[in-house]
Write a protein that holds these residues in place. Sequence first.
Motif, mmCIF file in Angstrom:
data_model
loop_
_atom_site.group_PDB
_atom_site.id
_atom_site.type_symbol
_atom_site.label_atom_id
_atom_site.label_comp_id
_atom_site.label_asym_id
_atom_site.label_seq_id
_atom_site.Cartn_x
_atom_site.Cartn_y
_atom_site.Cartn_z
ATOM 1 N N ASN A 157 0.801 -1.231 0.000
ATOM 2 C CA ASN A 157 0.000 0.000 0.000
ATOM 3 C C ASN A 157 0.831 1.277 0.000
ATOM 4 O O ASN A 157 0.307 2.359 0.291
ATOM 5 C CB ASN A 157 -0.929 -0.001 1.218
ATOM 6 C CG ASN A 157 -2.121 -0.915 1.043
ATOM 7 O OD1 ASN A 157 -3.081 -0.569 0.365
ATOM 8 N ND2 ASN A 157 -2.053 -2.091 1.650
ATOM 9 N N ILE A 158 2.107 1.175 -0.339
ATOM 10 C CA ILE A 158 2.957 2.359 -0.406
ATOM 11 C C ILE A 158 3.565 2.477 -1.792
ATOM 12 O O ILE A 158 3.653 1.491 -2.522
ATOM 13 C CB ILE A 158 4.063 2.332 0.680
ATOM 14 C CG1 ILE A 158 4.949 1.091 0.552
ATOM 15 C CG2 ILE A 158 3.453 2.434 2.070
ATOM 16 C CD1 ILE A 158 6.112 1.058 1.548
ATOM 17 N N PRO A 159 3.986 3.695 -2.185
ATOM 18 C CA PRO A 159 4.567 3.878 -3.519
ATOM 19 C C PRO A 159 5.840 3.054 -3.718
ATOM 20 O O PRO A 159 6.465 2.606 -2.750
ATOM 21 C CB PRO A 159 4.887 5.389 -3.546
ATOM 22 C CG PRO A 159 3.990 5.994 -2.519
ATOM 23 C CD PRO A 159 3.833 4.953 -1.445
ATOM 24 N N GLU A 160 6.226 2.909 -4.956
ATOM 25 C CA GLU A 160 7.366 2.068 -5.317
ATOM 26 C C GLU A 160 8.652 2.528 -4.643
ATOM 27 O O GLU A 160 9.489 1.712 -4.246
ATOM 28 C CB GLU A 160 7.547 2.066 -6.845
ATOM 29 C CG GLU A 160 8.674 1.176 -7.338
ATOM 30 C CD GLU A 160 8.436 -0.302 -7.032
ATOM 31 O OE1 GLU A 160 9.434 -1.031 -6.862
ATOM 32 O OE2 GLU A 160 7.261 -0.719 -6.980
ATOM 33 N N ASN A 161 8.825 3.854 -4.513
ATOM 34 C CA ASN A 161 10.077 4.360 -3.941
ATOM 35 C C ASN A 161 10.027 4.533 -2.427
ATOM 36 O O ASN A 161 10.976 5.030 -1.821
ATOM 37 C CB ASN A 161 10.461 5.694 -4.588
ATOM 38 C CG ASN A 161 9.498 6.815 -4.222
ATOM 39 O OD1 ASN A 161 8.370 6.569 -3.824
ATOM 40 N ND2 ASN A 161 9.949 8.049 -4.369
ATOM 41 N N ALA A 162 8.927 4.142 -1.804
ATOM 42 C CA ALA A 162 8.778 4.261 -0.351
ATOM 43 C C ALA A 162 9.467 3.093 0.351
ATOM 44 O O ALA A 162 9.713 2.043 -0.250
ATOM 45 C CB ALA A 162 7.308 4.307 0.033
ATOM 46 N N GLU A 163 9.773 3.294 1.639
ATOM 47 C CA GLU A 163 10.417 2.244 2.431
ATOM 48 C C GLU A 163 9.773 2.142 3.804
ATOM 49 O O GLU A 163 9.064 3.054 4.254
ATOM 50 C CB GLU A 163 11.920 2.549 2.588
ATOM 51 C CG GLU A 163 12.689 2.541 1.271
ATOM 52 C CD GLU A 163 14.160 2.879 1.458
ATOM 53 O OE1 GLU A 163 14.696 2.647 2.562
ATOM 54 O OE2 GLU A 163 14.773 3.387 0.495
ATOM 55 N N LEU A 164 10.031 1.022 4.459
ATOM 56 C CA LEU A 164 9.547 0.770 5.810
ATOM 57 C C LEU A 164 10.731 0.739 6.767
ATOM 58 O O LEU A 164 11.755 0.126 6.468
ATOM 59 C CB LEU A 164 8.800 -0.571 5.865
ATOM 60 C CG LEU A 164 8.421 -1.107 7.255
ATOM 61 C CD1 LEU A 164 7.406 -0.203 7.936
ATOM 62 C CD2 LEU A 164 7.880 -2.532 7.139
ATOM 63 N N LEU A 165 10.596 1.408 7.907
ATOM 64 C CA LEU A 165 11.595 1.348 8.970
ATOM 65 C C LEU A 165 10.953 0.710 10.193
ATOM 66 O O LEU A 165 9.990 1.246 10.749
ATOM 67 C CB LEU A 165 12.106 2.749 9.323
ATOM 68 C CG LEU A 165 13.007 2.843 10.568
ATOM 69 C CD1 LEU A 165 14.296 2.049 10.370
ATOM 70 C CD2 LEU A 165 13.314 4.301 10.907
ATOM 71 N N VAL A 166 11.485 -0.428 10.609
ATOM 72 C CA VAL A 166 11.013 -1.105 11.821
ATOM 73 C C VAL A 166 11.993 -0.792 12.942
ATOM 74 O O VAL A 166 13.206 -0.992 12.790
ATOM 75 C CB VAL A 166 10.907 -2.631 11.618
ATOM 76 C CG1 VAL A 166 10.445 -3.306 12.916
ATOM 77 C CG2 VAL A 166 9.958 -2.955 10.469
#
Length: 238
Positions: free
Chosen positions: A26-35
């Motif tokens: 559900n996020i754009p292609e260039n987005a990232e996740l930080l855990v």
Amino acid sequence: MKLLVIMATYNEIENINEIVPAILMNIPENAELLVIDDSSPDGTADAVRKLQEQYPNKINLLVRPGKQGVATAAILGYKWGMERDFDVFCNIDADFSHKPEYLPELYKNIQEYDIVVGSRNVRGGGIENRSFIRNFLTAGGSLYSRLVLGVPVKDFTGGYNMYRKSALEKIGLDNIKGLGYAFQIEMKTRAYKSGCKIKEIPIIFPDRVKGVSKIEKGIFFEALKIVWKIKKDVKETF
């Protein structure tokens, strides 16, 4: 605008393998996740490392020594992302109480606003599977904060919020003192007082199904007492 989604975790092994793919869908292609994991004894961080192999260059992991809470995790995540040229930041819970399918709507609205609040207290929003008392406390706490602080935000205590980098710079992250619910109240108050444009979009907030809530007893009422301190501190700043 490049988006960083920030998720604080502590003992979320029951949710992590489902929530991460749902966020990435559900996020754009260039987005990232930080855990940001607080050394979960249940192996949450190890599960994230396996997911990093499955989704290369999409998931970042920071492990902290011991449980430190979501407020400090959020600030750490903002600063980490700002140093790496992310433009937009969104906090999300790991237990599906913040539904990942709202991320596209939050991202759409952040193109025009400085802050977008996933709001339980506007028309179309709400809370599922919680007692009347907990619902009353949530709505009542936001109303109380709004009246004391003079800020027209209907969901003060909710944590599903998207910020532009420029908004965080105006707020001044080093000025933030609140933890728990107080953190959310202070962030939105400082944002409004600094001239940020705020948009609330409706979300349905379901209670967690798996795992155990990390909200400590009494933290809600402590936040309401801190509202007056926030009012004083913000007045001195702005």
